[in-house]
Design a protein around this motif. Structure first.
Motif, PDB file in Angstrom:
ATOM      1  N   LYS A 411       0.856  -1.179   0.000  1.00  7.74           N
ATOM      2  CA  LYS A 411       0.000   0.000   0.000  1.00  7.74           C
ATOM      3  C   LYS A 411       0.895   1.233   0.000  1.00  7.74           C
ATOM      4  CE  LYS A 411      -3.798   2.188   2.536  1.00  7.74           C
ATOM      5  NZ  LYS A 411      -4.680   2.099   3.745  1.00  7.74           N
ATOM      6  N   ASN A 414      -2.278   6.450  -1.803  1.00 10.83           N
ATOM      7  CA  ASN A 414      -3.673   6.142  -2.101  1.00 10.83           C
ATOM      8  C   ASN A 414      -3.789   5.071  -3.177  1.00 10.83           C
ATOM      9  OD1 ASN A 414      -6.415   6.689  -1.501  1.00 10.83           O
ATOM     10  ND2 ASN A 414      -6.634   7.903  -3.361  1.00 10.83           N
ATOM     11  N   GLU A 415      -2.766   4.220  -3.264  1.00 11.28           N
ATOM     12  CA  GLU A 415      -2.757   3.175  -4.281  1.00 11.28           C
ATOM     13  C   GLU A 415      -2.361   1.835  -3.676  1.00 11.28           C
ATOM     14  OE1 GLU A 415      -1.618   5.313  -8.509  1.00 11.28           O
ATOM     15  OE2 GLU A 415       0.004   4.659  -7.183  1.00 11.28           O
ATOM     16  N   VAL A 417      -0.347  -1.434  -4.852  1.00 11.72           N
ATOM     17  CA  VAL A 417       0.632  -1.741  -5.891  1.00 11.72           C
ATOM     18  C   VAL A 417       0.955  -3.230  -5.836  1.00 11.72           C
ATOM     19  CG1 VAL A 417       2.882  -1.182  -6.872  1.00 11.72           C
ATOM     20  CG2 VAL A 417       1.587   0.578  -5.641  1.00 11.72           C
ATOM     21  N   GLY A 469      -6.846   2.040 -12.832  1.00 11.02           N
ATOM     22  CA  GLY A 469      -5.427   1.972 -12.528  1.00 11.02           C
ATOM     23  C   GLY A 469      -4.573   1.970 -13.776  1.00 11.02           C
ATOM     24  N   ARG A 470      -3.355   1.454 -13.645  1.00 10.37           N
ATOM     25  CA  ARG A 470      -2.426   1.430 -14.782  1.00 10.37           C
ATOM     26  C   ARG A 470      -1.443   0.277 -14.602  1.00 10.37           C
ATOM     27  NH1 ARG A 470      -0.981   5.361 -11.261  1.00 10.37           N
ATOM     28  NH2 ARG A 470       1.228   5.592 -10.697  1.00 10.37           N
ATOM     29  N   ARG A 486      -0.933  -0.855 -10.581  1.00  8.13           N
ATOM     30  CA  ARG A 486      -1.327   0.124  -9.571  1.00  8.13           C
ATOM     31  C   ARG A 486      -2.818   0.370  -9.662  1.00  8.13           C
ATOM     32  NH1 ARG A 486       2.662   3.215  -7.098  1.00  8.13           N
ATOM     33  NH2 ARG A 486       4.776   2.631  -7.713  1.00  8.13           N
ATOM     34  N   LEU A 487      -3.506   0.205  -8.513  1.00  3.42           N
ATOM     35  CA  LEU A 487      -4.954   0.386  -8.447  1.00  3.42           C
ATOM     36  C   LEU A 487      -5.299   1.431  -7.408  1.00  3.42           C
ATOM     37  CD1 LEU A 487      -5.992  -3.398  -8.411  1.00  3.42           C
ATOM     38  CD2 LEU A 487      -5.857  -1.869 -10.390  1.00  3.42           C
ATOM     39  N   PRO A 488      -6.135   2.419  -7.734  1.00  2.00           N
ATOM     40  CA  PRO A 488      -6.538   3.430  -6.744  1.00  2.00           C
ATOM     41  C   PRO A 488      -7.402   2.823  -5.648  1.00  2.00           C
ATOM     42  CG  PRO A 488      -7.817   3.704  -8.738  1.00  2.00           C
ATOM     43  CD  PRO A 488      -6.797   2.633  -9.037  1.00  2.00           C
ATOM     44  N   LEU A 489      -7.164   3.227  -4.410  1.00  2.00           N
ATOM     45  CA  LEU A 489      -7.933   2.686  -3.296  1.00  2.00           C
ATOM     46  C   LEU A 489      -9.308   3.297  -3.195  1.00  2.00           C
ATOM     47  CD1 LEU A 489      -5.122   2.522  -0.591  1.00  2.00           C
ATOM     48  CD2 LEU A 489      -6.060   0.653  -1.951  1.00  2.00           C
TER      49      LEU A 489
END
Length: 490
Positions: A411, A414-415, A417, A469-470, A486-489
């Motif tokens: 973590k 705010n992502e 990973v 995310g990306r 990477r995903l936004p929380l």
């Protein structure tokens, strides 16, 4: 926290631009007005001095030379017998451009003295001296000496004594702080000096106050009307932006905006509605085509898989079964890639750390060299089926090309990973981005054992973007390739 001075909205930027342009224009106008007003007042002061000096000299020539001991009784310097000090004659031209407070300060004081009226510490006003000489020359007067200085009233006993008799100190406490202009001239060497005094006006012209109020009024009218006009333009644009965002997320053509606003904006909304209809129609056609592919291809493949079992040659049967399985998996990848933009399953809160751990356990159970690294507990809304498929593609690529994979979850801000690292040969930096293209592979064959159809990374990136995310690939400094999802929380 940095202060944002430039607004982000079109309305704010337009209003600020107009306000700044108006401020610059009014500033330039104010500077030009100030210069013109200063020149006008300077000319008025010098004209008043020249007029008083000429009048005083003509009066003296009519009466003859005035002795120095009678200079204080000169009718141009002191009131006549029986007159009050406040009834002293005024210079007709001396009142123009002088708005000082108090009646006495509006008069030009004329004095004749044999002594030089300028002190050693006073600075001569050479520009004013030159201008005064020019004015006198226009009237046919050529003095031998001209001296102009600026002096505070408190430093001039001649004028200070008379000012005290005319002013009430209780009403005006700043009389002694006022400044005046002193001009002294004599027609020939050895003659008496003729000294004229005139009060200097305030530094701020009255017209600048008027311009200040005009500027405030212009701001209220111009910026106010412009705000109303821009509001009529930006409101439809804001609604259209919201509509575009909604359509990009849902692909639904329902709820289109009715054309409104200025003609240009109205035409833009109409064109966008037509574009939405065409895109929605293409998406519907794509869904129909995908359904046909799924039915018309998968069903024959299933039948073919059953018929293969009747082949007696074990080696041939296994090759044929592997080929059918390869076609089926490629078809699944193509269908999944086509559907990823319109997922049917909703977001669900999932413990991502448990999902990652379960995937690594599956590969370990199959005897693959996959290990679980640092794992932080992260709970977030995801589409579990899709994300599981993306991670399988990434872990499978690492195992296929490098023979090992280390998976970690951390973590960061705010992502969330997810990192999949391997110890393989890596990829040349100029080839990394091309691997995300559909059917792009470093290994030219289409053998699934050595690389498959080349849709794994494309599908993984599409799934990451579906979650907001990306996905990135990079070479590790110690060797190998690193894939970061990477995903936004929130």
């Amino acid at each position: 926290m940095t202060l944002r001075l430039w607004p982000r909205s079109l309305l704010g930027q337009m209003l600020l631009s107009v306000a700044m342009a108006l401020l610059v224009a009014q500033g330039i106008s104010g500077a030009l007005l100030w210069r013109a007003e200063q020149q006008r007042r300077e000319t008025s002061i010098l004209n008043a001095i020249a007029f008083r000096v000429i009048g005083g000299d003509e009066a003296s020539q009519g009466r003859g030379h005035t002795p120095p001991d009678r200079a204080a009784r000169d009718p141009h310097t002191e009131p006549r017998s029986g007159e009050q000090p406040g009834n002293e004659p005024r210079a007709q031209a001396g009142n123009h451009g002088n708005n000082d407070r108090g009646g006495g300060m509006r008069r030009i004081r004329l004095e004749r003295t044999p002594d030089l009226p300028v002190r050693a510490n006073e600075t001569r006003q050479t520009v004013r001296e030159t201008a005064l000489v020019s004015l006198l020359a226009e009237q046919g007067i050529t003095p031998a000496d001209v001296i102009v200085v600026e002096r505070p009233l408190a430093d001039d006993p001649f004028l200070l004594e008379r000012a005290k008799r005319r002013y009430n100190p209780a009403e005006d406490q700043n009389i002694a702080d006022r400044k005046f202009l002193l001009a002294a001239l004599r027609m020939a060497p050895g003659q008496d000096w003729t000294v004229a005094r005139i009060a200097l006006p305030d530094n701020v012209p009255h017209s600048l106050h008027t311009m200040l109020w005009q500027t405030v009024l212009l701001y209220c009218i111009l910026v106010g009307l412009l705000a109303l006009l821009l509001r009529r333009i930006t409101r439809p644009l804001a609604e259209l932006t919201s509509r575009v965002e909604h359509f990009a997320e849902t692909r639904e053509a329902e709820g289109q905006l009715a054309p409104h606003g200025p003609e240009d904006i109205s035409r833009l909304i109409t064109a966008h509605n037509a574009m939405e209809d065409r895109i929605a129609a293409l998406l519907r056609e794509k869904d129909v085509m995908l359904g046909a592919i799924g039915h018309d291809l998968k069903t024959p493949l299933a039948g073919l898989r059953i018929r293969i079992e009747s082949v007696t040659n074990e080696t041939e049967r296994q090759k044929m079964a592997a080929t059918v399985e390869d076609i089926t998996r490629t078809l699944d990848d193509i269908l999944s890639l086509a559907r990823v933009g319109r997922p049917s399953d909703p977001l669900q809160k999932t413990e991502l750390s448990a999902l990652v751990g379960a995937l690594v356990d599956e590969y370990e159970d199959m005897g693959e060299n996959a290990v679980l690294g640092r794992t932080d507990r992260v709970v977030m809304p995801i589409r579990e089926t899709w994300l599981r498929r993306a991670l399988r593609n990434l872990i499978g690529n690492a195992l296929r090309y490098a023979g090992n994979a280390e998976v970690s979850l951390q973590k960061e801000g705010n992502e969330a990973v997810i990192r999949i690292a391997d110890k393989g040969p890596g990829i040349p930096p100029d080839e990394i981005e091309g691997l995300f293209e559909p059917f792009a592979r470093r290994e030219p064959s289409r053998n699934r054992t050595t690389g498959g159809a080349g849709l794994g990374l494309t599908l993984a990136r599409a799934i990451a973007e579906q979650h907001g995310g990306r996905l990135t690939l990079s070479n590790r400094p110690e060797g190998g390739l690193l894939a970061e999802l990477r995903l936004p929380l929130a």
